[in-house]
Design an enzyme around this catalytic site. Structure first.
Site, short mmCIF file in Angstrom:
data_model
loop_
_atom_site.label_atom_id
_atom_site.label_comp_id
_atom_site.label_asym_id
_atom_site.label_seq_id
_atom_site.Cartn_x
_atom_site.Cartn_y
_atom_site.Cartn_z
N VAL A 1 46.89 16.90 84.60
CA VAL A 1 45.55 16.38 85.05
C VAL A 1 45.03 17.18 85.99
O VAL A 1 45.64 17.49 86.87
CB VAL A 1 45.09 15.01 85.14
CG1 VAL A 1 45.38 14.14 84.00
CG2 VAL A 1 46.02 14.57 86.45
N SER A 2 43.90 18.01 85.78
CA SER A 2 43.42 18.86 86.70
C SER A 2 42.64 18.31 88.04
O SER A 2 42.65 19.03 88.80
CB SER A 2 42.28 19.69 86.13
OG SER A 2 41.49 19.19 85.35
N ALA A 3 42.31 17.22 88.08
CA ALA A 3 41.91 16.53 89.42
C ALA A 3 42.95 15.28 89.48
O ALA A 3 43.45 14.67 88.77
CB ALA A 3 40.47 15.94 89.26
N GLN B 1 42.06 11.77 88.08
CA GLN B 1 42.31 11.77 86.69
C GLN B 1 43.48 10.94 86.61
O GLN B 1 44.54 11.28 87.35
CB GLN B 1 42.06 13.16 86.00
CG GLN B 1 40.84 13.37 85.88
CD GLN B 1 40.94 14.82 84.92
OE1 GLN B 1 41.63 15.64 85.28
NE2 GLN B 1 40.01 14.63 83.99
N GLY C 1 46.24 17.44 89.80
CA GLY C 1 45.20 18.33 90.52
C GLY C 1 45.94 19.71 90.61
O GLY C 1 45.49 20.39 91.41
#
Length: 196
Positions: free
Chosen positions: A9-11, A14, A36
């Site tokens: 997940v990029s953040a 999330q 992240g």
């Protein structure tokens, strides 16, 4: 022969739970998760751990290829690296990416060829653009910060025994910029002599 999952997940806020659930439902006995982290970064902590865990004959399962690679080129390189190690890859949402089957391997080969053609075409276009610019008297890249006045000042300071670091600090430029400019200046008289 183990099925291993990788989720990202990029953040950090999330929740990767949905990805993990899909991967486990697809048979993954272990799932590595990065939070992240950008897919353009190759040394994501859990991705590195996943690669270390995978063995020849294993299958890596991902939800989508963008979980492991931030560009087509990176995806092709990653899949080729895995193939060389004897590791298959299967995407849950991209049915043509499944190297566990003969058809999947063939389709991936076609995708890889087109991705490489695209990279080569971009490189070729860039080179043509640079050649055209040079033919018109322009040089690619940023203009130098070392004006003739700065080069003369740098040469004078160097003649006085000042270090590159000192000269760079006085002129407000980088040490390597000073070194390159002075090296280029030293080469110019030699070039003029040869051309006579």
């Amino acid at each position: 022969m183990t099925c291993v999952g990788y989720a990202r997940v990029s953040a950090r806020e999330q929740d990767p739970e949905a990805q993990e659930a899909e991967l486990r439902a697809a048979g993954a006995v272990r799932v590595f998760v990065d939070r992240g982290e950008s897919s353009r970064v190759k040394d994501r902590p859990q991705w590195v751990a996943c690669l270390d865990y995978l063995r020849s004959g294993d299958t890596l399962v991902v939800r989508r290829l963008d979980r492991i690679a931030g560009s087509e080129k990176m995806a092709v390189e990653t899949i080729n690296d895995l193939a060389e190690r004897g590791v298959n890859i299967r995407s849950l949402t991209e049915p043509d990416i499944d190297t566990t089957t003969p058809m999947g391997r063939a389709l991936f080969g076609i995708v890889a060829v087109f991705a490489q053609l695209r990279v080569d075409a971009i490189r070729q276009n860039t080179m043509r653009g640079l050649e055209r610019a040079r033919a018109q008297g322009r040089v690619g890249g940023r203009p130098t910060v070392m004006t003739p006045e700065r080069v003369a000042a740098a040469a004078q300071m160097r003649g006085e025994g000042k270090s590159f670091a000192h000269i760079a600090a006085v002129l407000g430029v980088g040490r390597s910029t000073v070194a390159r400019a002075l090296a280029k200046r030293d080469e110019e008289p030699v070039e003029r002599t040869h051309s006579m």
